[in-house]
Design a protein around this motif. Structure first.
Motif, PDB file in Angstrom:
ATOM      1  N   GLY A  63       0.820  -1.214   0.000  1.00 14.80           N
ATOM      2  CA  GLY A  63       0.000   0.000   0.000  1.00 14.80           C
ATOM      3  C   GLY A  63       0.849   1.256   0.000  1.00 14.80           C
ATOM      4  N   LEU A  64       1.931   1.259   0.793  1.00 16.44           N
ATOM      5  CA  LEU A  64       2.845   2.406   0.808  1.00 16.44           C
ATOM      6  C   LEU A  64       3.445   2.651  -0.570  1.00 16.44           C
ATOM      7  CD1 LEU A  64       4.753   1.686   4.146  1.00 16.44           C
ATOM      8  CD2 LEU A  64       3.058   3.478   3.781  1.00 16.44           C
ATOM      9  N   ILE A  65       3.879   1.584  -1.223  1.00 10.01           N
ATOM     10  CA  ILE A  65       4.495   1.712  -2.557  1.00 10.01           C
ATOM     11  C   ILE A  65       3.474   2.194  -3.577  1.00 10.01           C
ATOM     12  CG2 ILE A  65       5.607   0.424  -4.421  1.00 10.01           C
ATOM     13  CD1 ILE A  65       6.804  -1.408  -2.286  1.00 10.01           C
ATOM     14  N   ILE A  66       2.275   1.621  -3.533  1.00 17.88           N
ATOM     15  CA  ILE A  66       1.217   2.028  -4.468  1.00 17.88           C
ATOM     16  C   ILE A  66       0.890   3.504  -4.292  1.00 17.88           C
ATOM     17  CG2 ILE A  66      -1.227   1.739  -5.038  1.00 17.88           C
ATOM     18  CD1 ILE A  66      -0.897  -1.231  -4.370  1.00 17.88           C
ATOM     19  N   GLY A  67       0.821   3.952  -3.040  1.00 20.64           N
ATOM     20  CA  GLY A  67       0.525   5.359  -2.777  1.00 20.64           C
ATOM     21  C   GLY A  67       1.558   6.288  -3.394  1.00 20.64           C
ATOM     22  N   MET A  68       2.830   5.936  -3.282  1.00 25.12           N
ATOM     23  CA  MET A  68       3.880   6.781  -3.854  1.00 25.12           C
ATOM     24  C   MET A  68       3.847   6.748  -5.376  1.00 25.12           C
ATOM     25  SD  MET A  68       5.122   8.139  -1.234  1.00 25.12           S
ATOM     26  CE  MET A  68       6.445   9.028  -2.040  1.00 25.12           C
ATOM     27  N   LEU A  69       3.530   5.589  -5.953  1.00 19.41           N
ATOM     28  CA  LEU A  69       3.454   5.488  -7.415  1.00 19.41           C
ATOM     29  C   LEU A  69       2.282   6.288  -7.970  1.00 19.41           C
ATOM     30  CD1 LEU A  69       4.248   1.687  -7.968  1.00 19.41           C
ATOM     31  CD2 LEU A  69       5.771   3.647  -8.334  1.00 19.41           C
ATOM     32  N   ILE A  70       1.184   6.353  -7.221  1.00 18.01           N
ATOM     33  CA  ILE A  70       0.004   7.091  -7.680  1.00 18.01           C
ATOM     34  C   ILE A  70       0.276   8.590  -7.716  1.00 18.01           C
ATOM     35  CG2 ILE A  70      -2.380   7.693  -7.078  1.00 18.01           C
ATOM     36  CD1 ILE A  70      -2.770   4.884  -6.069  1.00 18.01           C
ATOM     37  N   LEU A  71       1.210   9.056  -6.890  1.00 12.03           N
ATOM     38  CA  LEU A  71       1.499  10.490  -6.835  1.00 12.03           C
ATOM     39  C   LEU A  71       1.907  11.039  -8.194  1.00 12.03           C
ATOM     40  CD1 LEU A  71       3.465  10.995  -3.489  1.00 12.03           C
ATOM     41  CD2 LEU A  71       1.154  11.733  -4.019  1.00 12.03           C
ATOM     42  N   ARG A  72       2.699  10.261  -8.975  1.00 10.52           N
ATOM     43  CA  ARG A  72       3.207  10.787 -10.248  1.00 10.52           C
ATOM     44  C   ARG A  72       2.100  11.154 -11.224  1.00 10.52           C
ATOM     45  NH1 ARG A  72       7.515  11.825 -12.962  1.00 10.52           N
ATOM     46  NH2 ARG A  72       8.798  11.304 -11.159  1.00 10.52           N
ATOM     47  N   PRO A  73       1.125  10.294 -11.501  1.00 18.82           N
ATOM     48  CA  PRO A  73       0.054  10.719 -12.415  1.00 18.82           C
ATOM     49  C   PRO A  73      -1.002  11.606 -11.758  1.00 18.82           C
ATOM     50  CG  PRO A  73      -0.326   8.469 -11.733  1.00 18.82           C
ATOM     51  CD  PRO A  73       0.992   8.859 -11.157  1.00 18.82           C
ATOM     52  N   LEU A  74      -1.114  11.538 -10.418  1.00 16.31           N
ATOM     53  CA  LEU A  74      -2.198  12.247  -9.741  1.00 16.31           C
ATOM     54  C   LEU A  74      -1.882  13.725  -9.532  1.00 16.31           C
ATOM     55  CD1 LEU A  74      -4.979  11.786  -8.439  1.00 16.31           C
ATOM     56  CD2 LEU A  74      -3.799  11.386  -6.264  1.00 16.31           C
ATOM     57  N   ILE A  75      -0.669  14.038  -9.103  1.00 15.53           N
ATOM     58  CA  ILE A  75      -0.321  15.427  -8.784  1.00 15.53           C
ATOM     59  C   ILE A  75      -0.446  16.355  -9.987  1.00 15.53           C
ATOM     60  CG2 ILE A  75       1.640  16.907  -8.180  1.00 15.53           C
ATOM     61  CD1 ILE A  75       2.332  14.979  -5.994  1.00 15.53           C
ATOM     62  N   PRO A  76       0.045  15.995 -11.185  1.00 12.97           N
ATOM     63  CA  PRO A  76      -0.127  16.905 -12.323  1.00 12.97           C
ATOM     64  C   PRO A  76      -1.589  17.185 -12.662  1.00 12.97           C
ATOM     65  CG  PRO A  76       1.549  15.260 -12.808  1.00 12.97           C
ATOM     66  CD  PRO A  76       0.883  14.831 -11.542  1.00 12.97           C
ATOM     67  N   LYS A  77      -2.480  16.284 -12.298  1.00 14.58           N
ATOM     68  CA  LYS A  77      -3.890  16.459 -12.635  1.00 14.58           C
ATOM     69  C   LYS A  77      -4.630  17.334 -11.624  1.00 14.58           C
ATOM     70  CE  LYS A  77      -4.451  12.116 -15.181  1.00 14.58           C
ATOM     71  NZ  LYS A  77      -5.194  10.825 -15.262  1.00 14.58           N
ATOM     72  N   VAL A  78      -4.364  17.120 -10.342  1.00 13.60           N
ATOM     73  CA  VAL A  78      -5.135  17.833  -9.322  1.00 13.60           C
ATOM     74  C   VAL A  78      -4.304  18.787  -8.487  1.00 13.60           C
ATOM     75  CG1 VAL A  78      -6.776  15.928  -9.177  1.00 13.60           C
ATOM     76  CG2 VAL A  78      -4.842  15.981  -7.619  1.00 13.60           C
ATOM     77  N   GLY A  79      -2.973  18.667  -8.518  1.00 12.46           N
ATOM     78  CA  GLY A  79      -2.117  19.567  -7.757  1.00 12.46           C
ATOM     79  C   GLY A  79      -1.739  19.028  -6.394  1.00 12.46           C
ATOM     80  N   VAL A  80      -0.641  19.553  -5.858  1.00 11.28           N
ATOM     81  CA  VAL A  80      -0.125  19.116  -4.567  1.00 11.28           C
ATOM     82  C   VAL A  80      -1.122  19.410  -3.453  1.00 11.28           C
ATOM     83  CG1 VAL A  80       1.689  19.472  -2.857  1.00 11.28           C
ATOM     84  CG2 VAL A  80       2.272  19.371  -5.275  1.00 11.28           C
TER      85      VAL A  80
END
Length: 254
Positions: A63-80
């Motif tokens: 779950g920790l790894i998945i969360g960090m991997l999701i950050l890459r596509p998610l942040i450009p879309k919705v922002g930090v």
């Protein structure tokens, strides 16, 4: 003339202090509850200790790894800001699954969701927590939540061990209540999260730079306010970064 009022903290300062302490309480307490409660889950599901320990540990780490991997596509879309404002909400969902788990599937889903949320929540707040510890004095005392969380969990599991898994479920429930309070209060503070980790800000900045080099369309009905949000909030100058760090010091940022 200096009065006592000058030394009394404002309501906002008290809220920030409370959230700051709750951050450590949740981060440390949830992790300890997951692994300290392992014998209770083993008894509930009639599993072997070694197998259950491997499954729980591997699932939470995944779950920790998945969360960090999701950050890459998610942040450009919705922002930090959007990501780190809702991390506690995701944590509540994961804790809810674990507190109500009646089978192994619900427990695994809860561990995955909690692990993903914890990776965001811990990443967003770790830098400011370390800064508080380095400042020393009263600021370091606010880190007491990191010690209080595990103490409460261990004491509750030992003192109320006769109630078995119910004690662990109630611990998760009280974490949900605290998380909900933190989530609501943080939304009202309008934190900009300009002191987020550099690699996180770089993900958003690099995406915006790529967008600015693309040829403009004459008519783009797909353009939305979110594009302007990314443009306005992602390209930060060094002066703005330094100002953001001052505004988001351990006394002002949670």
């Amino acid at each position: 003339m200096i009065t006592l009022v000058n030394f009394m903290p404002t309501n906002e300062q008290l809220v920030r202090l409370g959230i700051f302490i709750a951050t450590g309480y949740l981060c440390a307490g949830v992790v300890v509850a997951i692994f300290a409660g392992l014998p209770l889950w083993i008894s509930f599901f009639n599993s072997e200790f070694s197998i259950a320990a491997i499954v729980v540990s591997a699932t939470f780490i995944a779950g920790l790894i998945i969360g960090m991997l999701i950050l890459r596509p998610l942040i450009p879309k919705v922002g930090v800001k959007a990501v780190f404002e809702q991390d506690v909400l995701i944590l509540m969902i994961g804790l809810l699954f674990m507190s109500l788990a009646m089978n192994q599937a619900m427990l695994i889903v809860g561990l995955l969701v909690t692990g993903a949320a914890m990776s965001w929540y811990f990443t967003a707040n770790f830098k400011v927590q370390v800064k508080a510890a380095k400042n020393g004095g009263a600021s370091a005392l606010t880190l007491g939540g990191w010690a209080l969380g595990p103490i409460v969990v261990v004491c509750a599991l030992n003192y109320f061990e006769q109630h078995g898994l119910l004690t662990l479920r109630l611990l998760y429930a009280h974490f949900i209540i605290i998380s909900f309070w933190v989530w609501v209060q943080r939304l009202g503070l309008h934190t900009d999260y300009s002191d987020a980790p550099e690699f996180v800000l770089r993900i958003q900045h690099d995406k915006v730079v790529v967008k600015t080099h693309q040829p403009k369309k004459i008519l783009d009905p797909g353009a939305s306010a979110s594009d302007e949000f990314l443009k306005d909030n992602s390209t930060t100058t060094d002066q703005e970064k330094s100002a953001g760090e001052n505004n988001n010091s351990p006394e002002n940022r949670v």
